[in-house]
Design a protein around this motif. Structure first.
Motif, PDB file in Angstrom:
ATOM      1  N   LEU A  75       0.831  -1.209   0.000  1.00 39.63           N
ATOM      2  CA  LEU A  75       0.000   0.000   0.000  1.00 39.63           C
ATOM      3  C   LEU A  75       0.863   1.256   0.000  1.00 39.63           C
ATOM      4  CD1 LEU A  75      -2.823  -0.994   2.522  1.00 39.63           C
ATOM      5  CD2 LEU A  75      -3.028  -0.722   0.045  1.00 39.63           C
ATOM      6  N   ILE A  76       1.896   1.251   0.821  1.00 38.10           N
ATOM      7  CA  ILE A  76       2.770   2.425   0.891  1.00 38.10           C
ATOM      8  C   ILE A  76       3.473   2.657  -0.439  1.00 38.10           C
ATOM      9  CG2 ILE A  76       4.873   3.330   1.962  1.00 38.10           C
ATOM     10  CD1 ILE A  76       3.980   1.970   4.563  1.00 38.10           C
ATOM     11  N   MET A  77       3.938   1.581  -1.075  1.00 35.79           N
ATOM     12  CA  MET A  77       4.684   1.718  -2.325  1.00 35.79           C
ATOM     13  C   MET A  77       3.797   2.174  -3.480  1.00 35.79           C
ATOM     14  SD  MET A  77       7.269  -1.539  -2.211  1.00 35.79           S
ATOM     15  CE  MET A  77       8.624  -1.602  -1.023  1.00 35.79           C
ATOM     16  N   PHE A  78       2.537   1.731  -3.492  1.00 31.50           N
ATOM     17  CA  PHE A  78       1.665   2.063  -4.615  1.00 31.50           C
ATOM     18  C   PHE A  78       0.861   3.345  -4.381  1.00 31.50           C
ATOM     19  CE2 PHE A  78       2.379  -2.408  -5.633  1.00 31.50           C
ATOM     20  CZ  PHE A  78       2.589  -2.337  -7.001  1.00 31.50           C
ATOM     21  N   LEU A  79       0.502   3.656  -3.133  1.00 27.10           N
ATOM     22  CA  LEU A  79      -0.292   4.854  -2.852  1.00 27.10           C
ATOM     23  C   LEU A  79       0.567   6.083  -2.575  1.00 27.10           C
ATOM     24  CD1 LEU A  79      -3.132   3.336  -0.623  1.00 27.10           C
ATOM     25  CD2 LEU A  79      -3.128   3.767  -3.091  1.00 27.10           C
ATOM     26  N   HIS A  80       1.840   5.894  -2.236  1.00 27.87           N
ATOM     27  CA  HIS A  80       2.796   6.987  -2.037  1.00 27.87           C
ATOM     28  C   HIS A  80       2.353   8.018  -1.001  1.00 27.87           C
ATOM     29  CE1 HIS A  80       5.404   5.741  -5.298  1.00 27.87           C
ATOM     30  NE2 HIS A  80       4.360   5.633  -6.094  1.00 27.87           N
ATOM     31  N   PRO A  81       1.980   7.616   0.231  1.00 27.01           N
ATOM     32  CA  PRO A  81       1.750   8.641   1.255  1.00 27.01           C
ATOM     33  C   PRO A  81       3.037   9.366   1.622  1.00 27.01           C
ATOM     34  CG  PRO A  81       1.745   6.462   2.241  1.00 27.01           C
ATOM     35  CD  PRO A  81       1.800   6.256   0.763  1.00 27.01           C
TER      36      PRO A  81
ATOM     37  N   GLU B  69      14.473   4.283   4.234  1.00 23.66           N
ATOM     38  CA  GLU B  69      14.226   3.146   3.345  1.00 23.66           C
ATOM     39  C   GLU B  69      12.803   2.651   3.536  1.00 23.66           C
ATOM     40  OE1 GLU B  69      15.978  -1.369   2.398  1.00 23.66           O
ATOM     41  OE2 GLU B  69      16.815  -0.143   4.008  1.00 23.66           O
ATOM     42  N   ILE B  70      12.150   2.304   2.429  1.00 21.93           N
ATOM     43  CA  ILE B  70      10.819   1.706   2.454  1.00 21.93           C
ATOM     44  C   ILE B  70      10.966   0.274   1.975  1.00 21.93           C
ATOM     45  CG2 ILE B  70       8.439   1.845   1.650  1.00 21.93           C
ATOM     46  CD1 ILE B  70       8.923   4.805   1.054  1.00 21.93           C
ATOM     47  N   GLY B  71      10.866  -0.681   2.898  1.00 19.84           N
ATOM     48  CA  GLY B  71      10.976  -2.086   2.549  1.00 19.84           C
ATOM     49  C   GLY B  71       9.609  -2.722   2.404  1.00 19.84           C
ATOM     50  N   LEU B  72       9.588  -4.011   2.066  1.00 18.41           N
ATOM     51  CA  LEU B  72       8.328  -4.714   1.917  1.00 18.41           C
ATOM     52  C   LEU B  72       7.645  -4.941   3.263  1.00 18.41           C
ATOM     53  CD1 LEU B  72       9.056  -7.400  -0.817  1.00 18.41           C
ATOM     54  CD2 LEU B  72       7.741  -5.300  -1.025  1.00 18.41           C
ATOM     55  N   PHE B  73       8.415  -5.084   4.337  1.00 17.80           N
ATOM     56  CA  PHE B  73       7.847  -5.381   5.640  1.00 17.80           C
ATOM     57  C   PHE B  73       8.039  -4.244   6.647  1.00 17.80           C
ATOM     58  CE2 PHE B  73       8.756  -9.436   3.648  1.00 17.80           C
ATOM     59  CZ  PHE B  73       7.609 -10.166   3.906  1.00 17.80           C
ATOM     60  N   PHE B  74       9.108  -3.477   6.510  1.00 14.99           N
ATOM     61  CA  PHE B  74       9.407  -2.427   7.482  1.00 14.99           C
ATOM     62  C   PHE B  74       9.850  -1.160   6.760  1.00 14.99           C
ATOM     63  CE2 PHE B  74      10.221  -6.476   9.598  1.00 14.99           C
ATOM     64  CZ  PHE B  74       9.496  -6.332  10.771  1.00 14.99           C
ATOM     65  N   THR B  75       9.611  -0.018   7.435  1.00  7.98           N
ATOM     66  CA  THR B  75      10.084   1.279   6.961  1.00  7.98           C
ATOM     67  C   THR B  75      11.063   1.833   7.987  1.00  7.98           C
ATOM     68  OG1 THR B  75       8.085   1.794   5.696  1.00  7.98           O
ATOM     69  CG2 THR B  75       9.422   3.652   6.416  1.00  7.98           C
TER      70      THR B  75
END
Length: 286
Positions: free
Chosen positions: A129-135, A154-160
């Motif tokens: 959601l974070i990667m596709f919606l770009h909040p 860094e924005i990872g698949l499981f953690f930011t």
């Protein structure tokens, strides 16, 4: 002795005949199997070259787009896994290996793993959601629902991962991060800076507003000077509180926020406008 050799000769002939018959019958099957294996190897090599070629093209497209680097990395990984899975499926189907049971096995394993990793899957879904919606994106300064603030590293698949202002690193699960409120301080190019100061009730209020307005209009980082404002914010217990609002570039916000109060104090001192402070009178009764 001669009798034994003579007796065994027909048996040996029968064995050789059976072996020859087996070879004649098995040769087409062996040749067909070897042919299919050779074609499968060719398909594997050609598929591997095609996958590498497509992934290289995807990498080139990443450099020409404005997508977040973390999202680009995820798309490349997902594309690689999907292409390799498709290639393995095609080779297995070409060799005649039953694929229906294989797919069913993968499905049951997926359900089992999903039940065991519910929390991780929640974080994975939050990462998508974070990667596709770009909040927010890498480099933004954000504040989470739990009042944690920092710059996105860094924005990872499981953690930011965030870097806090005191240079500490904090890792947040994407599941809770995506389901809460997020304040992004870097989305828009301008930010309004607000501060306040109290002046004495005996001071000339209009003069104080005038000198502070002049000071604001002279600030180097000021943008949209027509929107700069000095006003009476509150009538406090021991002072008239003046509010100051003006706009600066987002990149200049913190430098300006750390210097504006000093400028306000120096301006009021230069113009003889006192800033009162609370006093406590103690009366002794004998």
């Amino acid at each position: 002795m001669l009798f034994a050799l003579t007796a065994s000769t027909p048996e040996l002939g029968d064995s050789l005949s059976a072996i020859q018959k087996f070879i004649n019958e098995a040769s087409p099957l062996v040749l067909s199997a070897l042919w299919h294996i050779a074609l499968a190897i060719v398909i594997f090599l050609a598929g591997r070259w095609l996958i590498d070629h497509l992934l290289a093209r995807v990498a080139l497209l990443d450099n020409k787009t404005r997508l977040d680097p973390g999202l680009c990395k995820f798309v490349r990984s997902l594309t690689r896994v999907a292409l390799w899975a498709l290639l393995i499926y095609l080779i297995a189907d070409f060799l005649g290996i039953p694929t229906a049971s294989f797919v069913a096995l993968l499905g049951s394993v997926g359900v089992t793993v999903g039940l065991a990793l519910q929390g991780s899957l929640s974080n994975f879904a939050g990462g998508l959601l974070i990667m596709f919606l770009h909040p927010f994106k890498t480099g933004d300064y954000i504040k989470t629902a739990t009042d944690i603030e920092g710059t996105v590293v860094e924005i990872g698949l499981f953690f930011t991962t965030l870097r806090m202002v005191d240079n500490k690193i904090i890792t947040l699960p994407n599941g809770s991060l995506s389901s809460g409120n997020i304040t992004n301080y870097n989305t828009l190019p301008l930010r309004r800076l607000s501060t306040s100061v109290g002046i004495s009730y005996e001071a000339d209020m209009e003069r104080a507003i005038a000198v502070l307005t002049k000071m604001l209009l002279a600030r180097e980082r000021l943008v949209e000077p027509e929107n700069a404002l000095v006003y009476v914010k509150e009538l406090g217990d021991s002072s008239v509180v003046l509010g100051l609002h003006y706009w600066v570039k987002t990149a200049d916000y913190w430098d300006e926020a750390w210097s504006i109060n000093r400028a306000v104090k120096e301006t009021l001192d230069e113009n003889g406008i006192p800033i009162p402070y609370n006093q406590l009178d103690v009366h002794l009764v004998q």
